[in-house]
Motif scaffolding. Structure first.
Motif, PDB file in Angstrom:
ATOM      1  N   GLY A 216       0.798  -1.215   0.000  1.00 60.16           N
ATOM      2  CA  GLY A 216       0.000   0.000   0.000  1.00 60.16           C
ATOM      3  C   GLY A 216       0.831   1.265   0.000  1.00 60.16           C
ATOM      4  N   ALA A 217       0.252   2.327   0.548  1.00 62.28           N
ATOM      5  CA  ALA A 217       0.808   3.667   0.404  1.00 62.28           C
ATOM      6  C   ALA A 217       1.937   3.935   1.389  1.00 62.28           C
ATOM      7  CB  ALA A 217      -0.296   4.704   0.599  1.00 62.28           C
ATOM      8  N   ASN A 218       2.857   4.809   0.968  1.00 60.56           N
ATOM      9  CA  ASN A 218       3.855   5.314   1.902  1.00 60.56           C
ATOM     10  C   ASN A 218       3.275   6.516   2.639  1.00 60.56           C
ATOM     11  OD1 ASN A 218       4.008   7.539   0.178  1.00 60.56           O
ATOM     12  ND2 ASN A 218       6.014   7.000  -0.657  1.00 60.56           N
ATOM     13  N   ASP A 219       4.107   7.216   3.425  1.00 55.12           N
ATOM     14  CA  ASP A 219       3.588   8.301   4.262  1.00 55.12           C
ATOM     15  C   ASP A 219       3.142   9.520   3.462  1.00 55.12           C
ATOM     16  OD1 ASP A 219       6.618   8.437   4.016  1.00 55.12           O
ATOM     17  OD2 ASP A 219       6.189  10.436   4.779  1.00 55.12           O
ATOM     18  N   ARG A 220       3.423   9.545   2.155  1.00 60.61           N
ATOM     19  CA  ARG A 220       2.960  10.650   1.307  1.00 60.61           C
ATOM     20  C   ARG A 220       1.856  10.216   0.347  1.00 60.61           C
ATOM     21  NH1 ARG A 220       6.089  15.096   1.980  1.00 60.61           N
ATOM     22  NH2 ARG A 220       8.118  14.788   2.972  1.00 60.61           N
ATOM     23  N   GLY A 221       1.404   8.975   0.490  1.00 57.99           N
ATOM     24  CA  GLY A 221       0.289   8.498  -0.324  1.00 57.99           C
ATOM     25  C   GLY A 221       0.676   7.740  -1.569  1.00 57.99           C
ATOM     26  N   ALA A 222       1.951   7.731  -1.936  1.00 61.11           N
ATOM     27  CA  ALA A 222       2.384   6.995  -3.119  1.00 61.11           C
ATOM     28  C   ALA A 222       2.182   5.502  -2.893  1.00 61.11           C
ATOM     29  CB  ALA A 222       3.854   7.282  -3.417  1.00 61.11           C
ATOM     30  N   GLY A 223       1.541   4.856  -3.841  1.00 57.50           N
ATOM     31  CA  GLY A 223       1.260   3.437  -3.715  1.00 57.50           C
ATOM     32  C   GLY A 223      -0.116   3.124  -3.172  1.00 57.50           C
ATOM     33  N   HIS A 224      -0.923   4.149  -2.941  1.00 57.05           N
ATOM     34  CA  HIS A 224      -2.301   3.901  -2.501  1.00 57.05           C
ATOM     35  C   HIS A 224      -3.022   3.079  -3.570  1.00 57.05           C
ATOM     36  CE1 HIS A 224      -6.058   4.625  -0.361  1.00 57.05           C
ATOM     37  NE2 HIS A 224      -6.613   5.000  -1.495  1.00 57.05           N
ATOM     38  N   PRO A 225      -3.584   1.930  -3.223  1.00 56.83           N
ATOM     39  CA  PRO A 225      -4.156   1.043  -4.229  1.00 56.83           C
ATOM     40  C   PRO A 225      -5.339   1.680  -4.960  1.00 56.83           C
ATOM     41  CG  PRO A 225      -3.863  -0.099  -2.136  1.00 56.83           C
ATOM     42  CD  PRO A 225      -3.657   1.355  -1.874  1.00 56.83           C
ATOM     43  N   PRO A 226      -5.379   1.574  -6.279  1.00 53.38           N
ATOM     44  CA  PRO A 226      -6.512   2.124  -7.046  1.00 53.38           C
ATOM     45  C   PRO A 226      -7.830   1.511  -6.587  1.00 53.38           C
ATOM     46  CG  PRO A 226      -4.719   1.479  -8.511  1.00 53.38           C
ATOM     47  CD  PRO A 226      -4.362   0.952  -7.159  1.00 53.38           C
ATOM     48  N   GLY A 227      -8.833   2.359  -6.469  1.00 55.69           N
ATOM     49  CA  GLY A 227     -10.147   1.885  -6.076  1.00 55.69           C
ATOM     50  C   GLY A 227     -10.395   1.837  -4.585  1.00 55.69           C
ATOM     51  N   TYR A 228      -9.359   2.054  -3.792  1.00 49.70           N
ATOM     52  CA  TYR A 228      -9.534   2.075  -2.345  1.00 49.70           C
ATOM     53  C   TYR A 228      -9.796   3.519  -1.896  1.00 49.70           C
ATOM     54  CZ  TYR A 228      -7.846  -2.741  -1.716  1.00 49.70           C
ATOM     55  OH  TYR A 228      -7.704  -4.105  -1.732  1.00 49.70           O
ATOM     56  N   PRO A 229     -10.682   3.731  -0.920  1.00 50.61           N
ATOM     57  CA  PRO A 229     -10.980   5.085  -0.469  1.00 50.61           C
ATOM     58  C   PRO A 229      -9.931   5.602   0.506  1.00 50.61           C
ATOM     59  CG  PRO A 229     -12.228   3.529   0.835  1.00 50.61           C
ATOM     60  CD  PRO A 229     -11.467   2.710  -0.195  1.00 50.61           C
ATOM     61  N   LEU A 230     -10.116   6.812   1.014  1.00 51.74           N
ATOM     62  CA  LEU A 230      -9.386   7.291   2.180  1.00 51.74           C
ATOM     63  C   LEU A 230     -10.176   6.905   3.432  1.00 51.74           C
ATOM     64  CD1 LEU A 230      -8.267  10.841   0.980  1.00 51.74           C
ATOM     65  CD2 LEU A 230      -6.929   8.726   1.009  1.00 51.74           C
ATOM     66  N   TYR A 231      -9.498   6.831   4.549  1.00 48.68           N
ATOM     67  CA  TYR A 231     -10.110   6.277   5.753  1.00 48.68           C
ATOM     68  C   TYR A 231      -9.937   7.224   6.940  1.00 48.68           C
ATOM     69  CZ  TYR A 231      -9.609   2.024   2.942  1.00 48.68           C
ATOM     70  OH  TYR A 231      -9.652   1.100   1.927  1.00 48.68           O
ATOM     71  N   SER A 232     -10.973   7.248   7.790  1.00 45.24           N
ATOM     72  CA  SER A 232     -10.925   7.992   9.043  1.00 45.24           C
ATOM     73  C   SER A 232     -10.662   7.021  10.184  1.00 45.24           C
ATOM     74  CB  SER A 232     -12.247   8.720   9.293  1.00 45.24           C
ATOM     75  OG  SER A 232     -12.320   9.176  10.636  1.00 45.24           O
ATOM     76  N   GLY A 233      -9.718   7.375  11.040  1.00 47.02           N
ATOM     77  CA  GLY A 233      -9.428   6.549  12.201  1.00 47.02           C
ATOM     78  C   GLY A 233     -10.300   6.854  13.399  1.00 47.02           C
ATOM     79  N   THR A 234     -11.270   7.769  13.245  1.00 47.83           N
ATOM     80  CA  THR A 234     -12.125   8.141  14.368  1.00 47.83           C
ATOM     81  C   THR A 234     -13.601   7.840  14.093  1.00 47.83           C
ATOM     82  OG1 THR A 234     -12.377  10.412  13.539  1.00 47.83           O
ATOM     83  CG2 THR A 234     -10.540   9.971  15.064  1.00 47.83           C
ATOM     84  N   ASP A 235     -13.869   7.128  13.015  1.00 44.00           N
ATOM     85  CA  ASP A 235     -15.230   6.727  12.655  1.00 44.00           C
ATOM     86  C   ASP A 235     -15.295   5.198  12.682  1.00 44.00           C
ATOM     87  OD1 ASP A 235     -17.953   7.424  11.152  1.00 44.00           O
ATOM     88  OD2 ASP A 235     -17.019   5.746  10.081  1.00 44.00           O
ATOM     89  N   GLY A 236     -16.219   4.665  13.450  1.00 44.18           N
ATOM     90  CA  GLY A 236     -16.271   3.223  13.642  1.00 44.18           C
ATOM     91  C   GLY A 236     -16.432   2.439  12.358  1.00 44.18           C
ATOM     92  N   GLU A 237     -17.295   2.884  11.474  1.00 41.41           N
ATOM     93  CA  GLU A 237     -17.499   2.179  10.216  1.00 41.41           C
ATOM     94  C   GLU A 237     -16.255   2.252   9.341  1.00 41.41           C
ATOM     95  OE1 GLU A 237     -20.982   3.687   8.348  1.00 41.41           O
ATOM     96  OE2 GLU A 237     -22.361   2.749   9.781  1.00 41.41           O
ATOM     97  N   SER A 238     -15.595   3.413   9.329  1.00 41.31           N
ATOM     98  CA  SER A 238     -14.400   3.576   8.511  1.00 41.31           C
ATOM     99  C   SER A 238     -13.248   2.730   9.046  1.00 41.31           C
ATOM    100  CB  SER A 238     -13.983   5.050   8.454  1.00 41.31           C
ATOM    101  OG  SER A 238     -12.905   5.241   7.563  1.00 41.31           O
ATOM    102  N   VAL A 239     -13.137   2.621  10.370  1.00 39.70           N
ATOM    103  CA  VAL A 239     -12.097   1.783  10.953  1.00 39.70           C
ATOM    104  C   VAL A 239     -12.297   0.328  10.531  1.00 39.70           C
ATOM    105  CG1 VAL A 239     -11.151   0.870  13.108  1.00 39.70           C
ATOM    106  CG2 VAL A 239     -11.662   3.304  12.914  1.00 39.70           C
TER     107      VAL A 239
END
Length: 403
Positions: A216-239
Protein backbone atom coordinates in the motif's frame (compact mmCIF):
# COMPACT_ATOMS: atom_id res chain seq x y z
CA UNK A 1 -20.31 1.88 39.32
CA UNK A 2 -19.17 -1.69 39.87
CA UNK A 3 -15.73 -0.65 41.14
CA UNK A 4 -13.66 2.46 41.88
CA UNK A 5 -9.96 3.15 42.24
CA UNK A 6 -7.93 6.29 42.90
CA UNK A 7 -4.48 7.17 41.59
CA UNK A 8 -2.13 10.09 41.42
CA UNK A 9 -1.71 9.74 37.65
CA UNK A 10 -3.66 7.72 35.07
CA UNK A 11 -2.34 7.07 31.57
CA UNK A 12 -4.84 5.96 28.94
CA UNK A 13 -3.39 3.99 26.04
CA UNK A 14 -0.35 1.70 26.25
CA UNK A 15 1.49 2.39 23.03
CA UNK A 16 5.07 3.53 23.46
CA UNK A 17 3.89 7.02 24.49
CA UNK A 18 1.68 5.65 27.25
CA UNK A 19 4.33 3.19 28.36
CA UNK A 20 6.90 5.97 28.66
CA UNK A 21 4.49 8.24 30.54
CA UNK A 22 3.58 5.48 33.00
CA UNK A 23 7.22 4.50 33.57
CA UNK A 24 8.20 8.11 34.25
CA UNK A 25 5.29 8.72 36.64
CA UNK A 26 5.73 5.50 38.61
CA UNK A 27 9.50 5.80 38.88
CA UNK A 28 9.00 9.32 40.24
CA UNK A 29 7.02 7.90 43.13
CA UNK A 30 3.45 8.43 41.98
CA UNK A 31 0.68 5.85 42.20
CA UNK A 32 0.17 5.24 38.51
CA UNK A 33 -2.35 3.32 36.42
CA UNK A 34 -1.98 2.39 32.75
CA UNK A 35 -5.24 1.55 30.98
CA UNK A 36 -5.12 -0.46 27.73
CA UNK A 37 -8.04 -1.78 25.65
CA UNK A 38 -6.04 -4.77 24.34
CA UNK A 39 -4.04 -7.38 26.23
CA UNK A 40 -0.74 -6.48 24.54
CA UNK A 41 1.36 -3.42 25.33
CA UNK A 42 3.28 -1.37 22.79
CA UNK A 43 0.62 -0.21 20.33
CA UNK A 44 1.61 0.07 16.69
CA UNK A 45 5.15 -1.07 17.48
CA UNK A 46 3.87 -4.46 18.67
CA UNK A 47 0.22 -5.22 17.96
CA UNK A 48 0.55 -3.09 14.83
CA UNK A 49 3.64 -5.07 13.70
CA UNK A 50 5.54 -1.87 12.83
CA UNK A 51 8.77 -3.40 14.06
CA UNK A 52 11.27 -0.67 13.22
CA UNK A 53 12.37 1.55 16.10
CA UNK A 54 13.06 4.60 13.97
CA UNK A 55 16.11 6.85 14.51
CA UNK A 56 17.06 8.64 17.71
CA UNK A 57 19.60 10.71 15.77
CA UNK A 58 19.76 13.56 13.27
CA UNK A 59 21.16 11.34 10.52
CA UNK A 60 24.57 12.99 10.77
CA UNK A 61 25.90 10.97 13.67
CA UNK A 62 24.44 13.07 16.51
CA UNK A 63 21.94 11.62 18.98
CA UNK A 64 19.01 13.97 19.71
CA UNK A 65 16.53 11.75 21.59
CA UNK A 66 17.45 10.33 25.00
CA UNK A 67 15.75 9.11 28.16
CA UNK A 68 13.02 6.49 28.20
CA UNK A 69 12.75 6.62 24.42
CA UNK A 70 16.31 5.31 24.23
CA UNK A 71 15.67 2.80 27.00
CA UNK A 72 12.71 1.39 25.05
CA UNK A 73 14.87 1.00 21.95
CA UNK A 74 17.20 -1.24 23.92
CA UNK A 75 14.28 -3.08 25.54
CA UNK A 76 12.90 -3.89 22.09
CA UNK A 77 15.83 -6.27 21.54
CA UNK A 78 16.27 -7.52 25.12
CA UNK A 79 14.44 -10.81 24.48
CA UNK A 80 14.81 -11.08 20.73
CA UNK A 81 17.06 -10.39 17.76
CA UNK A 82 18.03 -7.01 16.42
CA UNK A 83 21.14 -4.89 16.69
CA UNK A 84 22.02 -1.21 16.62
CA UNK A 85 24.15 -0.34 13.57
CA UNK A 86 27.75 -0.07 14.72
CA UNK A 87 28.50 2.78 12.34
CA UNK A 88 25.57 5.04 13.04
CA UNK A 89 27.96 7.78 14.20
CA UNK A 90 30.21 7.26 11.17
CA UNK A 91 32.94 4.67 11.44
CA UNK A 92 35.72 6.96 10.19
CA UNK A 93 36.26 10.72 10.09
CA UNK A 94 34.34 12.10 7.16
CA UNK A 95 32.46 8.85 6.57
CA UNK A 96 28.66 9.16 6.15
CA UNK A 97 26.78 8.33 9.31
CA UNK A 98 24.07 5.71 9.55
CA UNK A 99 21.00 6.03 11.76
CA UNK A 100 20.57 5.14 15.42
CA UNK A 101 17.71 2.67 14.98
CA UNK A 102 16.89 -1.02 15.36
CA UNK A 103 14.55 -3.66 13.95
CA UNK A 104 12.97 -5.92 16.56
CA UNK A 105 10.57 -8.76 17.23
CA UNK A 106 7.19 -7.35 18.36
CA UNK A 107 6.54 -10.31 20.65
CA UNK A 108 9.94 -9.95 22.30
CA UNK A 109 9.33 -6.23 22.82
CA UNK A 110 6.03 -6.94 24.60
CA UNK A 111 7.79 -9.22 27.08
CA UNK A 112 10.31 -6.50 27.91
CA UNK A 113 7.63 -3.79 28.26
CA UNK A 114 5.64 -5.98 30.66
CA UNK A 115 8.72 -6.48 32.80
CA UNK A 116 9.72 -2.79 32.87
CA UNK A 117 6.25 -1.59 33.85
CA UNK A 118 5.83 -4.20 36.57
CA UNK A 119 9.29 -3.49 37.96
CA UNK A 120 8.35 0.20 38.14
CA UNK A 121 5.18 -0.58 40.09
CA UNK A 122 2.69 0.57 37.44
CA UNK A 123 -0.82 -0.83 37.96
CA UNK A 124 -1.75 -2.19 34.55
CA UNK A 125 -5.38 -2.52 33.44
CA UNK A 126 -5.53 -4.78 30.37
CA UNK A 127 -8.63 -5.59 28.33
CA UNK A 128 -10.06 -2.37 29.75
CA UNK A 129 -11.71 0.27 27.58
CA UNK A 130 -11.44 3.93 28.60
CA UNK A 131 -15.01 4.93 27.83
CA UNK A 132 -15.35 8.57 28.77
CA UNK A 133 -13.70 11.23 30.90
CA UNK A 134 -15.13 12.42 34.19
CA UNK A 135 -15.20 16.21 34.27
CA UNK A 136 -15.68 18.42 37.31
CA UNK A 137 -15.60 22.18 36.91
CA UNK A 138 -13.87 22.00 33.52
CA UNK A 139 -11.17 19.66 34.85
CA UNK A 140 -10.76 16.00 33.93
CA UNK A 141 -10.64 14.08 37.22
CA UNK A 142 -10.95 10.51 36.05
CA UNK A 143 -12.26 8.10 33.45
CA UNK A 144 -15.07 5.63 33.30
CA UNK A 145 -13.78 2.26 32.16
CA UNK A 146 -15.36 -1.01 31.09
CA UNK A 147 -13.93 -4.50 31.48
CA UNK A 148 -14.97 -7.99 32.65
CA UNK A 149 -15.67 -6.59 36.11
CA UNK A 150 -18.25 -4.20 34.68
CA UNK A 151 -18.25 -0.39 34.60
CA UNK A 152 -15.74 1.28 36.87
CA UNK A 153 -14.45 4.71 37.84
CA UNK A 154 -10.72 5.40 37.94
CA UNK A 155 -9.99 8.84 39.38
CA UNK A 156 -6.69 10.70 39.46
CA UNK A 157 -5.10 14.03 40.23
CA UNK A 158 -3.76 14.20 36.66
CA UNK A 159 -4.30 12.22 33.47
CA UNK A 160 -2.35 11.56 30.28
CA UNK A 161 -4.19 10.83 27.02
CA UNK A 162 -1.94 8.52 25.00
CA UNK A 163 -4.78 6.88 23.08
CA UNK A 164 -3.36 7.97 19.70
CA UNK A 165 -6.65 9.63 18.84
CA UNK A 166 -6.90 12.04 21.81
CA UNK A 167 -10.11 10.18 22.66
CA UNK A 168 -10.44 11.46 26.23
CA UNK A 169 -9.49 15.02 25.38
CA UNK A 170 -11.92 15.05 22.45
CA UNK A 171 -14.73 13.62 24.55
CA UNK A 172 -14.01 16.25 27.21
CA UNK A 173 -15.01 18.85 24.61
CA UNK A 174 -11.58 20.22 23.71
CA UNK A 175 -11.00 21.33 20.11
CA UNK A 176 -9.20 18.79 17.91
CA UNK A 177 -8.34 18.29 14.26
CA UNK A 178 -8.48 15.13 12.16
CA UNK A 179 -6.72 13.59 9.18
CA UNK A 180 -7.58 10.86 6.70
CA UNK A 181 -5.43 7.86 5.88
CA UNK A 182 -4.28 6.05 2.77
CA UNK A 183 -4.41 2.29 2.66
CA UNK A 184 -1.29 0.57 3.90
CA UNK A 185 -0.65 -2.64 5.78
CA UNK A 186 2.32 -4.28 7.49
CA UNK A 187 2.30 -7.97 8.24
CA UNK A 188 4.66 -10.89 8.73
CA UNK A 189 4.78 -13.81 6.34
CA UNK A 190 6.65 -17.02 5.65
CA UNK A 191 8.50 -17.10 2.34
CA UNK A 192 10.43 -20.32 1.84
CA UNK A 193 12.84 -18.58 -0.51
CA UNK A 194 13.54 -15.63 1.76
CA UNK A 195 13.82 -17.84 4.84
CA UNK A 196 16.38 -20.01 3.11
CA UNK A 197 18.40 -16.93 2.23
CA UNK A 198 18.05 -15.47 5.74
CA UNK A 199 19.09 -18.66 7.51
CA UNK A 200 22.22 -19.03 5.41
CA UNK A 201 24.15 -17.45 8.31
CA UNK A 202 24.42 -18.33 12.00
CA UNK A 203 21.94 -15.76 13.34
CA UNK A 204 18.16 -15.64 12.98
CA UNK A 205 18.27 -11.83 13.08
CA UNK A 206 17.91 -11.70 9.29
CA UNK A 207 14.40 -13.12 9.74
CA UNK A 208 13.24 -9.71 10.97
CA UNK A 209 13.49 -8.38 7.43
CA UNK A 210 12.82 -11.66 5.65
CA UNK A 211 9.37 -12.06 7.20
CA UNK A 212 8.14 -8.46 6.93
CA UNK A 213 5.65 -7.57 4.19
CA UNK A 214 4.52 -4.00 3.53
CA UNK A 215 1.82 -3.16 1.00
CA UNK A 216 0.00 0.00 0.00
CA UNK A 217 0.81 3.67 0.40
CA UNK A 218 3.86 5.31 1.90
CA UNK A 219 3.59 8.30 4.26
CA UNK A 220 2.96 10.65 1.31
CA UNK A 221 0.29 8.50 -0.32
CA UNK A 222 2.38 6.99 -3.12
CA UNK A 223 1.26 3.44 -3.72
CA UNK A 224 -2.30 3.90 -2.50
CA UNK A 225 -4.16 1.04 -4.23
CA UNK A 226 -6.51 2.12 -7.05
CA UNK A 227 -10.15 1.88 -6.08
CA UNK A 228 -9.53 2.07 -2.35
CA UNK A 229 -10.98 5.09 -0.47
CA UNK A 230 -9.39 7.29 2.18
CA UNK A 231 -10.11 6.28 5.75
CA UNK A 232 -10.93 7.99 9.04
CA UNK A 233 -9.43 6.55 12.20
CA UNK A 234 -12.13 8.14 14.37
CA UNK A 235 -15.23 6.73 12.65
CA UNK A 236 -16.27 3.22 13.64
CA UNK A 237 -17.50 2.18 10.22
CA UNK A 238 -14.40 3.58 8.51
CA UNK A 239 -12.10 1.78 10.95
CA UNK A 240 -13.84 -1.51 10.22
CA UNK A 241 -13.62 -0.89 6.49
CA UNK A 242 -9.90 -0.05 6.74
CA UNK A 243 -9.16 -3.30 8.57
CA UNK A 244 -11.20 -5.46 6.19
CA UNK A 245 -9.81 -3.67 3.13
CA UNK A 246 -6.25 -4.14 4.37
CA UNK A 247 -6.87 -7.86 4.60
CA UNK A 248 -8.44 -7.82 1.14
CA UNK A 249 -5.26 -6.20 -0.14
CA UNK A 250 -3.28 -9.05 1.39
CA UNK A 251 -5.53 -11.66 -0.21
CA UNK A 252 -5.09 -9.99 -3.58
CA UNK A 253 -1.33 -10.03 -3.13
CA UNK A 254 -1.19 -13.76 -2.36
CA UNK A 255 -3.60 -14.55 -5.19
CA UNK A 256 -1.37 -12.65 -7.60
CA UNK A 257 1.75 -14.43 -6.36
CA UNK A 258 0.22 -17.85 -6.88
CA UNK A 259 -1.32 -16.91 -10.24
CA UNK A 260 2.07 -15.77 -11.52
CA UNK A 261 3.65 -19.04 -10.37
CA UNK A 262 5.99 -17.06 -8.11
CA UNK A 263 4.86 -19.14 -5.13
CA UNK A 264 2.34 -21.61 -3.81
CA UNK A 265 0.36 -21.59 -0.58
CA UNK A 266 2.95 -24.02 0.79
CA UNK A 267 5.90 -21.69 0.16
CA UNK A 268 4.39 -18.23 0.79
CA UNK A 269 1.74 -17.43 3.38
CA UNK A 270 0.92 -14.98 6.20
CA UNK A 271 2.09 -16.05 9.64
CA UNK A 272 0.45 -13.25 11.67
CA UNK A 273 -1.72 -10.20 11.09
CA UNK A 274 -1.86 -6.85 12.89
CA UNK A 275 -4.34 -6.83 15.76
CA UNK A 276 -4.98 -3.10 15.55
CA UNK A 277 -5.75 -0.70 12.70
CA UNK A 278 -2.46 0.62 11.33
CA UNK A 279 -3.44 4.25 10.91
CA UNK A 280 -0.68 6.82 10.64
CA UNK A 281 -2.61 9.92 11.74
CA UNK A 282 -6.12 10.18 13.09
CA UNK A 283 -6.99 12.94 15.56
CA UNK A 284 -4.75 15.46 17.31
CA UNK A 285 -5.36 18.14 19.87
CA UNK A 286 -5.32 21.87 19.31
CA UNK A 287 -2.71 22.79 21.85
CA UNK A 288 -1.67 25.91 23.65
CA UNK A 289 1.31 25.80 21.27
CA UNK A 290 1.69 24.13 17.88
CA UNK A 291 4.50 22.48 15.95
CA UNK A 292 4.26 23.59 12.32
CA UNK A 293 5.99 22.33 9.22
CA UNK A 294 9.25 24.12 8.35
CA UNK A 295 9.85 24.93 12.03
CA UNK A 296 12.76 22.51 12.17
CA UNK A 297 16.12 23.82 13.40
CA UNK A 298 14.37 26.76 15.08
CA UNK A 299 14.62 27.76 18.74
CA UNK A 300 11.42 27.42 20.77
CA UNK A 301 11.67 29.07 24.17
CA UNK A 302 9.38 26.50 25.80
CA UNK A 303 10.94 23.43 24.16
CA UNK A 304 11.14 20.39 26.43
CA UNK A 305 12.73 17.90 24.03
CA UNK A 306 14.11 17.31 20.55
CA UNK A 307 13.46 14.94 17.68
CA UNK A 308 15.12 14.32 14.36
CA UNK A 309 13.33 13.65 11.09
CA UNK A 310 13.17 9.89 10.56
CA UNK A 311 12.92 10.36 6.78
CA UNK A 312 16.08 12.34 6.10
CA UNK A 313 19.28 13.56 7.76
CA UNK A 314 19.64 17.09 9.09
CA UNK A 315 16.36 18.51 10.45
CA UNK A 316 15.90 18.63 14.21
CA UNK A 317 12.70 19.84 15.82
CA UNK A 318 12.25 21.50 19.20
CA UNK A 319 9.06 20.35 20.95
CA UNK A 320 7.30 23.10 22.92
CA UNK A 321 5.57 22.06 26.12
CA UNK A 322 2.32 23.71 25.01
CA UNK A 323 1.97 21.19 22.17
CA UNK A 324 1.02 18.63 24.84
CA UNK A 325 -1.43 20.95 26.62
CA UNK A 326 -4.94 20.97 25.12
CA UNK A 327 -7.03 24.08 24.87
CA UNK A 328 -10.37 24.18 26.62
CA UNK A 329 -9.88 21.47 29.25
CA UNK A 330 -7.72 21.09 32.35
CA UNK A 331 -6.26 18.18 34.26
CA UNK A 332 -5.01 16.23 31.26
CA UNK A 333 -2.08 16.13 28.82
CA UNK A 334 -1.66 14.61 25.38
CA UNK A 335 1.24 12.31 24.52
CA UNK A 336 2.29 10.57 21.33
CA UNK A 337 0.96 11.17 17.85
CA UNK A 338 -2.04 13.18 19.12
CA UNK A 339 -0.03 16.20 20.34
CA UNK A 340 -0.40 19.42 18.37
CA UNK A 341 1.90 18.87 15.39
CA UNK A 342 0.51 19.95 12.04
CA UNK A 343 0.88 19.15 8.36
CA UNK A 344 4.33 17.70 7.62
CA UNK A 345 5.38 18.15 11.25
CA UNK A 346 2.69 15.61 12.15
CA UNK A 347 4.51 13.09 9.96
CA UNK A 348 7.70 13.78 11.92
CA UNK A 349 6.19 13.58 15.40
CA UNK A 350 3.83 10.63 14.96
CA UNK A 351 6.44 7.82 14.98
CA UNK A 352 7.85 5.69 17.80
CA UNK A 353 10.84 7.71 19.15
CA UNK A 354 9.17 11.14 19.47
CA UNK A 355 6.01 9.44 20.74
CA UNK A 356 8.00 7.83 23.54
CA UNK A 357 9.77 11.13 24.24
CA UNK A 358 6.52 13.07 24.53
CA UNK A 359 5.23 10.30 26.77
CA UNK A 360 8.09 10.88 29.19
CA UNK A 361 7.56 14.65 28.97
CA UNK A 362 3.90 14.14 29.86
CA UNK A 363 4.88 11.92 32.79
CA UNK A 364 7.29 14.57 34.07
CA UNK A 365 4.75 17.38 33.72
CA UNK A 366 1.96 15.34 35.30
CA UNK A 367 4.21 14.69 38.29
CA UNK A 368 5.00 18.37 38.65
CA UNK A 369 1.29 19.18 38.54
CA UNK A 370 0.42 16.61 41.19
CA UNK A 371 3.21 17.71 43.52
CA UNK A 372 2.17 21.36 43.28
CA UNK A 373 -1.57 20.72 43.42
CA UNK A 374 -2.15 22.43 40.07
CA UNK A 375 -3.29 21.40 36.61
CA UNK A 376 -0.79 20.71 33.78
CA UNK A 377 -1.62 23.93 31.94
CA UNK A 378 -0.38 25.81 35.01
CA UNK A 379 2.99 24.04 35.08
CA UNK A 380 5.70 26.44 33.85
CA UNK A 381 7.67 25.12 30.89
CA UNK A 382 10.96 26.01 32.56
CA UNK A 383 10.15 23.59 35.40
CA UNK A 384 9.64 20.81 32.88
CA UNK A 385 12.89 21.81 31.18
CA UNK A 386 14.80 21.56 34.45
CA UNK A 387 13.41 18.09 35.11
CA UNK A 388 14.25 16.94 31.59
CA UNK A 389 17.80 18.23 31.97
CA UNK A 390 18.09 16.37 35.30
CA UNK A 391 17.35 13.21 33.33
CA UNK A 392 20.02 14.02 30.77
CA UNK A 393 17.54 15.00 28.05
CA UNK A 394 18.38 18.08 25.93
CA UNK A 395 15.61 20.59 25.31
CA UNK A 396 17.23 22.94 22.78
CA UNK A 397 19.48 22.63 19.77
CA UNK A 398 22.24 24.43 21.61
CA UNK A 399 22.19 21.64 24.25
CA UNK A 400 23.51 19.20 21.66
CA UNK A 401 27.24 18.64 21.18
CA UNK A 402 28.86 19.95 18.04
CA UNK A 403 29.60 17.38 15.39
Amino acid sequence: MDFTRHYDIIVAGAGVAGVAAALEAARSGFKTALVEKTILLGGLATTGLVNVYLPLCDGKGRQVIFGIAEELLHLSIKYGPGSIPAGWKGSEPGAPAGRYLVRFSPAAFILAIDEALQDAGVEIWLDTAACCPVIEGGQVTGIEVENKSGRGLLSARCLVDATGEADLIHRAGAPCAEAQNWMSVWTHQISAQRLEQALDGVSAEALLNATTLRLGANDRGAGHPPGYPLYSGTDGESVTRFVLDSRRLLREYYQQQVASSAATRHTLFPVTLPSMAQFRMTRRIEGVESILENQNNLHRATSVGLTGDWRKPGPVWEIPYGALVPKGVQGILAAGRCIDSRDDAWQVLRVIPPAALTGQIAGVAAGLAVRSGITPDQVPADQVQREMHRRGIPCHLEDLPDL
